[in-house]
Design a protein around this motif. Structure first.
Motif, PDB file in Angstrom:
ATOM      1  N   SER A  62       0.818  -1.212   0.000  1.00  7.83           N
ATOM      2  CA  SER A  62       0.000   0.000   0.000  1.00  7.83           C
ATOM      3  C   SER A  62       0.851   1.261   0.000  1.00  7.83           C
ATOM      4  N   ILE A  63       1.892   1.280   0.824  1.00 11.79           N
ATOM      5  CA  ILE A  63       2.697   2.486   0.989  1.00 11.79           C
ATOM      6  C   ILE A  63       3.751   2.623  -0.098  1.00 11.79           C
ATOM      7  N   LYS A  64       4.401   1.511  -0.442  1.00  8.21           N
ATOM      8  CA  LYS A  64       5.562   1.562  -1.330  1.00  8.21           C
ATOM      9  C   LYS A  64       5.313   1.012  -2.728  1.00  8.21           C
ATOM     10  N   ARG A  65       4.183   0.385  -2.923  1.00  4.51           N
ATOM     11  CA  ARG A  65       3.835  -0.183  -4.224  1.00  4.51           C
ATOM     12  C   ARG A  65       4.885  -1.203  -4.691  1.00  4.51           C
ATOM     13  N   VAL A  66       5.370  -2.008  -3.752  1.00  5.40           N
ATOM     14  CA  VAL A  66       6.249  -3.123  -4.100  1.00  5.40           C
ATOM     15  C   VAL A  66       5.533  -4.415  -3.730  1.00  5.40           C
ATOM     16  N   GLN A  67       5.994  -5.523  -4.265  1.00  5.29           N
ATOM     17  CA  GLN A  67       5.382  -6.822  -4.026  1.00  5.29           C
ATOM     18  C   GLN A  67       6.340  -7.700  -3.220  1.00  5.29           C
ATOM     19  N   PRO A  68       6.301  -7.591  -1.898  1.00  6.48           N
ATOM     20  CA  PRO A  68       7.257  -8.349  -1.086  1.00  6.48           C
ATOM     21  C   PRO A  68       6.921  -9.833  -1.025  1.00  6.48           C
ATOM     22  N   LYS A  69       7.949 -10.622  -0.786  1.00  8.84           N
ATOM     23  CA  LYS A  69       7.774 -12.044  -0.514  1.00  8.84           C
ATOM     24  C   LYS A  69       7.540 -12.222   0.988  1.00  8.84           C
ATOM     25  N   LEU A  70       6.794 -13.256   1.341  1.00  6.17           N
ATOM     26  CA  LEU A  70       6.459 -13.519   2.746  1.00  6.17           C
ATOM     27  C   LEU A  70       7.311 -14.672   3.280  1.00  6.17           C
ATOM     28  N   VAL A  71       8.106 -14.378   4.318  1.00  7.35           N
ATOM     29  CA  VAL A  71       8.875 -15.411   5.020  1.00  7.35           C
ATOM     30  C   VAL A  71       8.699 -15.172   6.519  1.00  7.35           C
ATOM     31  N   PRO A  72       7.791 -15.872   7.164  1.00  9.68           N
ATOM     32  CA  PRO A  72       7.598 -15.661   8.607  1.00  9.68           C
ATOM     33  C   PRO A  72       8.784 -16.188   9.400  1.00  9.68           C
ATOM     34  N   ASN A  73       8.853 -15.800  10.670  1.00 12.16           N
ATOM     35  CA  ASN A  73       9.842 -16.405  11.563  1.00 12.16           C
ATOM     36  C   ASN A  73       9.664 -17.917  11.547  1.00 12.16           C
ATOM     37  N   CYS A  74      10.760 -18.618  11.686  1.00 16.58           N
ATOM     38  CA  CYS A  74      10.723 -20.077  11.719  1.00 16.58           C
ATOM     39  C   CYS A  74      11.557 -20.585  12.887  1.00 16.58           C
ATOM     40  N   GLU A  75      11.414 -21.858  13.173  1.00 22.90           N
ATOM     41  CA  GLU A  75      12.136 -22.456  14.289  1.00 22.90           C
ATOM     42  C   GLU A  75      12.507 -23.885  13.914  1.00 22.90           C
ATOM     43  N   ASP A  76      13.574 -24.392  14.530  1.00 20.76           N
ATOM     44  CA  ASP A  76      14.055 -25.745  14.246  1.00 20.76           C
ATOM     45  C   ASP A  76      13.274 -26.754  15.076  1.00 20.76           C
ATOM     46  N   PHE A  77      12.164 -27.205  14.544  1.00 24.12           N
ATOM     47  CA  PHE A  77      11.342 -28.188  15.249  1.00 24.12           C
ATOM     48  C   PHE A  77      11.881 -29.613  15.062  1.00 24.12           C
ATOM     49  N   ASP A  78      12.822 -29.786  14.144  1.00 24.45           N
ATOM     50  CA  ASP A  78      13.439 -31.105  13.985  1.00 24.45           C
ATOM     51  C   ASP A  78      14.448 -31.378  15.094  1.00 24.45           C
ATOM     52  N   ASN A  79      14.981 -30.310  15.667  1.00 20.14           N
ATOM     53  CA  ASN A  79      15.928 -30.429  16.782  1.00 20.14           C
ATOM     54  C   ASN A  79      15.478 -29.482  17.900  1.00 20.14           C
TER      55      ASN A  79
END
Length: 465
Positions: A201-218
């Motif tokens: 809305s503000i910058k008229r760019v199309q960002p990619k979405l990468v939420p925070n993640c965590e190592d649930f395998d370890n």
């Protein structure tokens, strides 16, 4: 390295316990596993990064959050960071802007020199052009990306317009231009669907979405190292450890967590002497000289035993200068009975994911990003609506207090909740998702990265005339 990229990650600070440092550690690991060569450029390393060779960890001191230059610029251009802000005339403002742009170009030259010397293909700028906590870093990355045309991915964790302390600044025009920039050929990443909407809305760019993640395998578990945490810090096995696994900043609303604990021990006095409220991290990069005192005073008034243990918590296990054992925040969580997380605002929620990975029950507010991206997944957290009374404190229903009591005293209810949360969080926010999203971004941006590689190679050619 024929199929991988040489990637430089830039940040004002790395190797610490803040959210950006934690996410960068995860990115370094995943990028390495994917066959890429990672370098880091930081103003300061809290501790050396164990995941990278020392020779690939470059320090550029004048992009530190607490550098002499940063402190001077803050004193001049951000009125709400000063008790007695100076009067800035139009002439003075121009002098400050000219100096900032000149020194920013010098930083860009240092960055570009490192890019050339190490044949970097792409830069990942970690919040440098979203939050003005390293103005020279932001200027330098902006010049590197737009003038030197080095392929740049801007990873935005939060934005300057979300922080009141940066409002009404004397450089809003500059911030609007470089934080973040919208020039063609740049890539943007955000943590939440809300941030993506705002940036579009503000910058008229199309960002990619990468939420925070965590190592649930370890995931974090009790092990030989952290098994003595309670004894080392003076707690009994029967004590109830309620952990606030965050830095001490006002937007975390730690006073509301203490208010919740006050209600708990008042309604259930039989556990009052067992309940210990632990704040695991330090005050951080948003200093507030009065906040710690206010927290202590409130806790004393409500009969809540509060413990600030940041001197025993670090980004890596080890010992301090006095030989005392240091624990990570994950070690603290491995020994926790409950996590309180009642912020008024968060870019996403690293501490929330860490708690769920550690299988610790959580009480949280329904802050904005929780509503849009997390709560919709139907976790079994104790959720308190983000509604505040006339006194400014969170309105905590009796039902929430009783839900907390049940989680602390009913092992079956606790186990069902944490297992449910772990399963959902591992699926939605595990390293598999992070690896998939990073791979897609690098593939989509690959043509620009390869073009940047050629530009950098040509820039190193010497000409006789």
């Amino acid at each position: 390295m024929s199929s991988g990229f040489r990637i430089g990650i830039i940040s004002g600070k790395l190797g610490d316990v803040d959210g950006v440092s934690l996410e960068v550690d995860k990115w370094i690991r995943i990028l390495g596993e994917m066959g890429h060569e990672v370098h880091t450029i930081a103003g300061k390393y809290g501790t050396p990064l164990v995941s990278l060779p020392q020779e690939r960890q470059f320090t550029l001191p004048n992009i530190r959050f607490d550098s002499r230059e940063q402190k001077w610029y803050e004193s001049q251009v951000f009125p709400y960071l000063q008790k007695h802000p100076p009067h800035i005339t139009p002439k003075r403002k121009k002098i400050i802007l000219d100096r900032l742009q000149f020194e920013g170009k010098e930083v860009a030259n240092r960055l570009f020199e490192y890019v050339q010397n190490n044949s970097l293909d792409v830069i990942v700028a970690q919040n440098t052009n979203a939050m003005p906590m390293t103005l020279l870093g932001g200027m330098g990355v902006y010049e590197l990306a737009t003038q030197r045309r080095v392929a740049t991915i801007f990873h935005h964790h939060d934005f300057w317009w979300e922080r009141s302390r940066f409002s009404n600044s004397h450089i809003e025009g500059l911030l609007g231009r470089i934080m973040p920039p919208t020039d063609p050929g740049l890539e943007h990443i955000v943590l939440s669907t809300y941030a993506a909407h705002i940036l579009r809305s503000i910058k008229r760019v199309q960002p990619k979405l990468v939420p925070n993640c965590e190592d649930f395998d370890n995931p974090v578990v009790k092990d030989e190292y952290n098994a003595d945490f309670r004894r080392e810090l003076g707690f009994r096995d029967s004590d109830i450890l309620v952990v606030q696994p965050t830095r001490i900043v006002r937007r975390k609303r730690i006073e509301d967590s203490i208010g919740l604990m006050g209600r708990l021990v008042a309604l259930h006095p039989e556990i009052a002497d067992k309940v210990h409220f632990i704040i695991s991290l330090y005050q951080g990069d948003e200093p507030d000289e009065n906040y710690i005192g206010e927290i202590r005073q409130m806790a004393q008034g409500l009969g809540v035993q509060v413990h600030l243990i940041s001197d025993r918590v670090a980004s890596e296990r080890g010992t301090d200068e006095g030989g005392r054992k240091l624990y990570t925040n994950r070690d603290v969580l491995a020994n926790a009975d409950l996590v309180t997380y009642l912020p008024i605002w968060e870019g996403f929620g690293n501490a929330l994911l860490e708690a769920m990975a550690a299988k610790v029950p959580v009480v949280t507010t329904t802050y904005l990003v929780y509503k849009t991206d997390i709560g919709i997944l139907k976790f079994r957290n104790v959720e308190i609506l983000d509604v505040y009374g006339d006194d400014g404190h969170l309105i905590i229903p009796d039902q929430a207090v009783e839900e907390v009591y049940e989680l602390l005293t009913n092992p079956a209810v606790r186990q069902e909740a944490v297992e449910h949360n772990f399963e959902i969080a591992a699926r939605e926010f595990g390293f598999g998702k992070l690896r998939e999203r990073i791979g897609t971004i690098l593939e989509d941006y690959g043509d620009e990265i390869r073009a940047s590689r050629k530009r950098v190679a040509r820039s190193k050619q010497a000409y006789s005339v």
